[in-house]
Design a protein around this motif. Structure first.
Motif, PDB file in Angstrom:
ATOM      1  N   GLN A  52       0.791  -1.243   0.000  1.00 62.14           N
ATOM      2  CA  GLN A  52       0.000   0.000   0.000  1.00 62.14           C
ATOM      3  C   GLN A  52       0.818   1.285   0.000  1.00 62.14           C
ATOM      4  N   ALA A  53       2.132   1.178   0.260  1.00 64.12           N
ATOM      5  CA  ALA A  53       2.949   2.394   0.399  1.00 64.12           C
ATOM      6  C   ALA A  53       2.860   3.265  -0.855  1.00 64.12           C
ATOM      7  N   TYR A  54       3.080   2.650  -2.017  1.00 62.35           N
ATOM      8  CA  TYR A  54       3.104   3.426  -3.262  1.00 62.35           C
ATOM      9  C   TYR A  54       1.740   4.086  -3.514  1.00 62.35           C
ATOM     10  N   GLY A  55       0.675   3.304  -3.277  1.00 65.12           N
ATOM     11  CA  GLY A  55      -0.686   3.834  -3.475  1.00 65.12           C
ATOM     12  C   GLY A  55      -0.975   4.993  -2.535  1.00 65.12           C
ATOM     13  N   GLY A  91      12.763  -6.865   1.400  1.00 59.48           N
ATOM     14  CA  GLY A  91      11.324  -7.056   1.164  1.00 59.48           C
ATOM     15  C   GLY A  91      10.476  -6.194   2.071  1.00 59.48           C
ATOM     16  N   ALA A  92       9.284  -6.726   2.400  1.00 59.10           N
ATOM     17  CA  ALA A  92       8.308  -5.945   3.162  1.00 59.10           C
ATOM     18  C   ALA A  92       8.842  -5.538   4.536  1.00 59.10           C
ATOM     19  N   THR A  93       9.605  -6.450   5.179  1.00 57.04           N
ATOM     20  CA  THR A  93      10.115  -6.107   6.522  1.00 57.04           C
ATOM     21  C   THR A  93      11.180  -5.013   6.442  1.00 57.04           C
ATOM     22  N   THR A  94      11.865  -4.948   5.279  1.00 57.40           N
ATOM     23  CA  THR A  94      12.855  -3.875   5.107  1.00 57.40           C
ATOM     24  C   THR A  94      12.149  -2.521   5.168  1.00 57.40           C
ATOM     25  N   LEU A  95      10.988  -2.457   4.501  1.00 58.90           N
ATOM     26  CA  LEU A  95      10.237  -1.195   4.487  1.00 58.90           C
ATOM     27  C   LEU A  95       9.835  -0.786   5.906  1.00 58.90           C
ATOM     28  N   SER A  96       9.312  -1.764   6.695  1.00 65.31           N
ATOM     29  CA  SER A  96       8.912  -1.446   8.074  1.00 65.31           C
ATOM     30  C   SER A  96      10.109  -0.963   8.879  1.00 65.31           C
ATOM     31  N   ALA A 120      18.105  10.702   5.141  1.00 63.01           N
ATOM     32  CA  ALA A 120      17.872  10.811   3.700  1.00 63.01           C
ATOM     33  C   ALA A 120      17.828   9.422   3.074  1.00 63.01           C
ATOM     34  N   PHE A 121      18.730   8.551   3.518  1.00 66.50           N
ATOM     35  CA  PHE A 121      18.813   7.193   2.958  1.00 66.50           C
ATOM     36  C   PHE A 121      17.546   6.394   3.266  1.00 66.50           C
ATOM     37  N   THR A 122      17.094   6.436   4.527  1.00 66.45           N
ATOM     38  CA  THR A 122      15.922   5.632   4.909  1.00 66.45           C
ATOM     39  C   THR A 122      14.632   6.227   4.327  1.00 66.45           C
ATOM     40  N   GLY A 123      14.592   7.559   4.181  1.00 64.80           N
ATOM     41  CA  GLY A 123      13.386   8.193   3.634  1.00 64.80           C
ATOM     42  C   GLY A 123      13.196   7.875   2.159  1.00 64.80           C
ATOM     43  N   TYR A 124      14.299   7.683   1.446  1.00 67.74           N
ATOM     44  CA  TYR A 124      14.238   7.474  -0.001  1.00 67.74           C
ATOM     45  C   TYR A 124      13.453   6.220  -0.375  1.00 67.74           C
ATOM     46  N   LEU A 125      13.497   5.217   0.511  1.00 66.13           N
ATOM     47  CA  LEU A 125      12.810   3.953   0.183  1.00 66.13           C
ATOM     48  C   LEU A 125      11.288   4.058   0.340  1.00 66.13           C
ATOM     49  N   LEU A 126      10.837   4.995   1.184  1.00 65.81           N
ATOM     50  CA  LEU A 126       9.442   4.965   1.623  1.00 65.81           C
ATOM     51  C   LEU A 126       8.383   5.006   0.501  1.00 65.81           C
ATOM     52  N   PRO A 127       8.570   5.746  -0.615  1.00 64.30           N
ATOM     53  CA  PRO A 127       7.539   5.695  -1.669  1.00 64.30           C
ATOM     54  C   PRO A 127       7.400   4.282  -2.270  1.00 64.30           C
ATOM     55  N   PHE A 128       8.420   3.473  -2.120  1.00 64.38           N
ATOM     56  CA  PHE A 128       8.445   2.079  -2.572  1.00 64.38           C
ATOM     57  C   PHE A 128       8.097   1.940  -4.049  1.00 64.38           C
ATOM     58  N   ASP A 129       8.652   2.834  -4.874  1.00 62.84           N
ATOM     59  CA  ASP A 129       8.529   2.660  -6.324  1.00 62.84           C
ATOM     60  C   ASP A 129       9.820   2.005  -6.827  1.00 62.84           C
ATOM     61  N   GLN A 130       9.886   1.761  -8.127  1.00 57.87           N
ATOM     62  CA  GLN A 130      11.045   1.051  -8.686  1.00 57.87           C
ATOM     63  C   GLN A 130      12.360   1.753  -8.352  1.00 57.87           C
ATOM     64  N   ARG A 131      12.336   3.084  -8.517  1.00 63.76           N
ATOM     65  CA  ARG A 131      13.579   3.827  -8.315  1.00 63.76           C
ATOM     66  C   ARG A 131      14.043   3.722  -6.867  1.00 63.76           C
ATOM     67  N   SER A 132      13.104   3.950  -5.926  1.00 61.96           N
ATOM     68  CA  SER A 132      13.527   3.952  -4.527  1.00 61.96           C
ATOM     69  C   SER A 132      13.905   2.537  -4.082  1.00 61.96           C
ATOM     70  N   PHE A 133      13.189   1.531  -4.619  1.00 59.95           N
ATOM     71  CA  PHE A 133      13.494   0.146  -4.262  1.00 59.95           C
ATOM     72  C   PHE A 133      14.928  -0.206  -4.656  1.00 59.95           C
ATOM     73  N   TRP A 134      15.250   0.022  -5.943  1.00 61.56           N
ATOM     74  CA  TRP A 134      16.569  -0.420  -6.429  1.00 61.56           C
ATOM     75  C   TRP A 134      17.696   0.446  -5.887  1.00 61.56           C
ATOM     76  N   ALA A 135      17.404   1.734  -5.688  1.00 62.34           N
ATOM     77  CA  ALA A 135      18.439   2.603  -5.083  1.00 62.34           C
ATOM     78  C   ALA A 135      18.776   2.098  -3.686  1.00 62.34           C
ATOM     79  N   SER A 136      17.753   1.652  -2.940  1.00 63.02           N
ATOM     80  CA  SER A 136      18.008   1.169  -1.575  1.00 63.02           C
ATOM     81  C   SER A 136      18.750  -0.161  -1.589  1.00 63.02           C
TER      82      SER A 136
END
Ligand code: HEM
Length: 258
Positions: free
Chosen positions: A92-95, A204-209, A160-176
């Motif tokens: 749901q993060a991206y949505g 994965g999902a736990t990384t986001l949390s 900055a590093f941890t915030g970048y992942l939060l939108p969880f789109d392709q760019r933020s996923f692979w950058a992280s």
């Protein structure tokens, strides 16, 4: 000017308190500050902070620390509003971010402030560090404040590093993924650090949390506490004079110098 009694500049010896009866009457509404001060004793710290002596010749360069502080406050305030709409779940993060950006009143604006504010804070903190380095403000007796500053720098970059992942789109996923792998190449602690950041061997999902908890609670709390210590030391030790300021020592003192 209406300055509450406890926060007034301390009078010079023999000057009295400098306020006539009319002056005192005007300040009656501000007695709330006096009430709080009697119970906390905080005014003496504030008075010392507000009326502390600064050396001659201070310039705009000396405002970079306060500018960094302002950027941090903006990030904290805008972050609270973003958190009202953000869902830290892999599905749901991206949505939730798309909804915030496209449908919520001023959502795009607040998100923009947070994203651009993050870059601004990074630029400001580096400039502030460069200022204190070039002016020699890291030397005795301010070494501890420099060390606190270094920790603040690392924490700010981790934000900055941890915030970048939060939108969880392709760019933020692979950058992280790349960022965590780079951490993993560090000596000795590297693999443990990347395992900790990933919350296990897989991304994965736990990384986001985990990133969300670090970004939302752990680091902002630590930064706020360290800024408190940093400013306490700035008030206690005073500001370093600019290096180009001539030393105005007495001739007889100069003779004593080796
Ligand atoms: C969140 C980050 C930071 C905030 C909010 C902050 C805030 C401030 C403020 C308001 C001042 C006093 C005004 C000034 O000199 O600009 C100051 C001074 C100072 N800061 Fe920072 N700072 C931060 C990060 C850093 C970093 C990364 C370093 C260095 C590694 C650092 C080292 C110092 C030192 C040595 C002083 C004393 C300057 C002097 O005596 O002239 N600070 N800081």
């Amino acid at each position: 000017m209406l300055i509450p009694g406890p926060l007034k500049k301390p009078p010079k010896p023999g000057d009295g308190d400098g306020a006539g009866p009319a002056e005192r009457l005007k300040e009656t509404p501000a007695d709330l500050v006096g009430w709080i001060d009697e119970r906390t004793g905080g005014a003496s710290f504030l008075t010392g902070m507000l009326y502390r002596k600064v050396p001659k010749g201070t310039t705009w360069f000396y405002t970079l620390g306060s500018a960094t502080l302002f950027a941090f406050v903006v990030q904290a305030v805008t972050g609270v509003f973003l958190a009202m709409y953000y869902t830290p779940s892999a599905t749901q993060a991206y949505g939730s971010i798309t909804h915030l950006t496209n449908d919520v009143f001023l959502g795009e604006f607040v998100r923009g402030m947070h994203v651009w504010g993050a870059s601004l804070m990074i630029i400001l903190i580096w400039l502030h560090m460069a200022r204190t380095f070039v002016f020699g403000a890291y030397k005795y007796p301010r070494e501890l404040n420099w060390v606190i500053g270094v920790v603040l720098l690392i924490l700010t970059m981790t934000m900055a590093f941890t915030g970048y992942l939060l939108p969880f789109d392709q760019r933020s996923f692979w950058a992280s993924v790349v960022g965590i792998n780079i951490n993993g190449t560090g000596p000795v602690l590297g693999p443990y650090l990347s395992d900790f950041l990933r919350a296990g061997p897989d991304f994965g999902a736990t990384t986001l949390s985990r990133f969300y908890a670090i970004h939302m609670m752990l680091i902002p709390g630590a930064i706020a506490a360290l800024i408190g210590a940093h400013l306490y030391l700035v008030a206690k030790l005073g500001t370093t004079a600019p290096p180009w300021l001539k030393v105005e020592s007495e001739p007889e003192l100069r003779e004593q110098e080796v």
